[in-house]
Write an enzyme that holds these catalytic residues in place. Structure first.
Site, PDB file in Angstrom:
ATOM      1  N   ASP A   1      44.652  36.972  41.581  1.00 10.46           N
ATOM      2  CA  ASP A   1      43.192  36.884  41.543  1.00 10.46           C
ATOM      3  C   ASP A   1      42.430  37.319  43.358  1.00 10.46           C
ATOM      4  O   ASP A   1      42.865  36.125  43.909  1.00 10.46           O
ATOM      5  CB  ASP A   1      42.645  35.792  41.164  1.00 10.46           C
ATOM      6  CG  ASP A   1      43.614  35.325  39.811  1.00 10.46           C
ATOM      7  OD1 ASP A   1      43.519  36.409  38.987  1.00 10.46           O
ATOM      8  OD2 ASP A   1      43.838  34.278  39.215  1.00 10.46           O
TER       9      ASP A   1
ATOM     10  N   GLU B   1      38.306  34.746  41.372  1.00 12.05           N
ATOM     11  CA  GLU B   1      37.377  34.407  40.387  1.00 12.05           C
ATOM     12  C   GLU B   1      36.238  33.652  41.134  1.00 12.05           C
ATOM     13  O   GLU B   1      36.378  32.068  41.469  1.00 12.05           O
ATOM     14  CB  GLU B   1      38.579  33.189  39.502  1.00 12.05           C
ATOM     15  CG  GLU B   1      39.123  34.423  38.767  1.00 12.05           C
ATOM     16  CD  GLU B   1      40.467  33.489  37.802  1.00 12.05           C
ATOM     17  OE1 GLU B   1      40.190  33.734  37.044  1.00 12.05           O
ATOM     18  OE2 GLU B   1      41.050  32.486  38.358  1.00 12.05           O
TER      19      GLU B   1
ATOM     20  N   GLU C   1      50.387  38.252  38.719  1.00  8.34           N
ATOM     21  CA  GLU C   1      48.980  38.355  38.797  1.00  8.34           C
ATOM     22  C   GLU C   1      48.165  38.018  40.094  1.00  8.34           C
ATOM     23  O   GLU C   1      48.579  37.253  40.265  1.00  8.34           O
ATOM     24  CB  GLU C   1      48.237  38.322  37.763  1.00  8.34           C
ATOM     25  CG  GLU C   1      46.664  37.847  37.586  1.00  8.34           C
ATOM     26  CD  GLU C   1      45.974  36.617  36.647  1.00  8.34           C
ATOM     27  OE1 GLU C   1      47.605  36.586  35.207  1.00  8.34           O
ATOM     28  OE2 GLU C   1      45.139  36.144  37.040  1.00  8.34           O
TER      29      GLU C   1
END
Length: 397
Positions: free
Chosen positions: A161, A164, A159
């Site tokens: 990101d 965020e 994952e």
């Protein structure tokens, strides 16, 4: 007259297609990424979206994904309006199994996958703070995905990101929650160690997984461009065309789905024993609905790197089971949906039924799979599943 009309219609169509091709060819990332990383870059139209249509492209985006944790995703909370994708969060008391929850929100996850490339989106944060976090991220799916990293670790989940926003994470040094100016650009992975899944997170491995960018702007007030380049050696983050963070690429080589979401955060949820739990006593309708806006998502692949993409190991699905290859954004190949065999679908449904306390009915689930598999190829594609669920939902109205 009829032939003349047909002629002009064809000319108009060719002009539209020609203009679209020229538009795609002219698109460049914000900043000078291609100058810093000279390679054979190619715009990936199948994984890009300007969000100018009336409705969300259901062939590209899944807006009715599985729920998890405190996050309940409902398709009506993802829609297109005024040239942007809107993902909203609403206060709506509901129950999932034996768990009481208070908020529902929007998500858009691409059916296709990608490994290496440059991923960029122009995003405006939500008005609410704290409580909701607009996110633009990449993540792998499927228990069968495995990758052996250079350090010998077996990677089961990747994952990235890209952003965020407005997470309001608790800062142990200041003993306060972060402000809206702190943008998190983090990495997550799951490794298989001694037969057990072990999370590698920003909190446990900050040197390899954690980045905090202190923005000179408030992401709630205007659109900004957020991007990441994922290559064999590094993961590099960009904001408004400038590099803001860089980490060695240890475990982020699995096929990943481009995803946009508006997730619940403090003070409406908390972590307990490593799990997200709802904090129902803080529930309020003040500030809701709130929404994040996405002007576009654009993806470029580096054909020099894609040609050297690693081989992803797949767990055996058992004899006699048909599987569809999970194509990534390789040059010359069109990405396919996230297909599931009957065994995979039954396993997923069984876990869901157990979580909700429903009496298990395998015959019913297998019958549902047969209805979903419209082309009888032994695989229920993401699109087939979404269409089946939409029909079922419509029949209940």
């Amino acid at each position: 007259m009829k032939h003349l009309f047909t002629y002009f219609a064809l000319v108009a169509l060719l002009l539209v297609l020609s203009n679209a091709s020229l538009f795609a060819a002219d698109l460049q990332p914000v900043g000078n990424l291609f100058d810093q990383s000279p390679s054979e870059w190619e715009f990936v139209a199948d994984q890009s979206d300007e969000f100018n249509d009336v409705q969300v492209d259901s062939q590209k985006w899944n807006v009715d994904t599985e729920d998890w944790g405190t996050w309940s995703w409902e398709p009506e909370n993802t829609f297109q309006k005024d040239g942007s994708l809107h993902l909203q969060m609403v206060q709506d008391d509901h129950q999932r199994g034996n768990t009481k929850l208070a908020y529902k929100s929007g998500i858009a996850r691409q059916y296709s996958t990608a490994v290496y490339g440059y991923f960029e989106a122009r995003v405006k944060g939500c008005d609410l703070f704290p409580g909701a976090s607009p996110a633009f991220w990449l993540h792998s799916k499927g228990p069968g995905n495995r990758y052996e990293a250079r350090d010998g670790e077996t990677v089961a989940y990747s994952e990235i990101d890209i952003i965020e926003l407005q997470q309001s994470e608790y800062n142990k040094e200041t003993k306060q929650h972060n402000g809206a100016d702190i943008i998190d650009c983090n990495l997550h992975a799951v490794l298989i160690r001694n037969g057990q899944r072990q999370w590698i997170r920003p909190g446990t491995h900050p040197e390899t997984n954690k980045n905090e960018y202190h923005a000179p702007f408030d992401p709630r007030e205007d659109f900004h461009v957020y991007g990441v380049e994922n290559s064999k050696d590094f993961v590099v983050w960009y904001i408004d065309g400038k590099e803001v963070a860089r980490k060695p690429n240890l475990y982020w080589h699995l096929p990943m789905h481009v995803t946009l979401s508006l997730g619940l955060r403090h003070p409406f949820e908390a972590y307990k024993n490593g799990q997200r739990v709802a904090v129902l006593e803080t529930t309020t309708q003040e500030g809701f609905p709130t929404e994040m806006l996405v002007d576009y998502v654009r993806v470029w692949r580096n054909n020099d790197v894609v040609a050297e993409a690693p081989t992803v190991k797949k767990q055996s699905q058992g004899s006699g089971t048909k599987t569809r290859p999970n194509m990534v954004n390789k040059a010359g190949g069109k990405a396919t949906g996230n297909g599931m065999s009957q065994d995979q679908f039954v396993a997923m449904e069984k876990a869901k039924w157990e979580e909700n306390g429903w009496p298990w009915n395998q015959e019913k689930v297998e019958s549902n799979f047969a209805e979903m598999d419209a082309n009888n190829d032994g695989v229920a594609s993401g699109i087939e599943r979404q269409q089946w669920f939409a029909k079922k939902q419509a029949s209940l109205k």
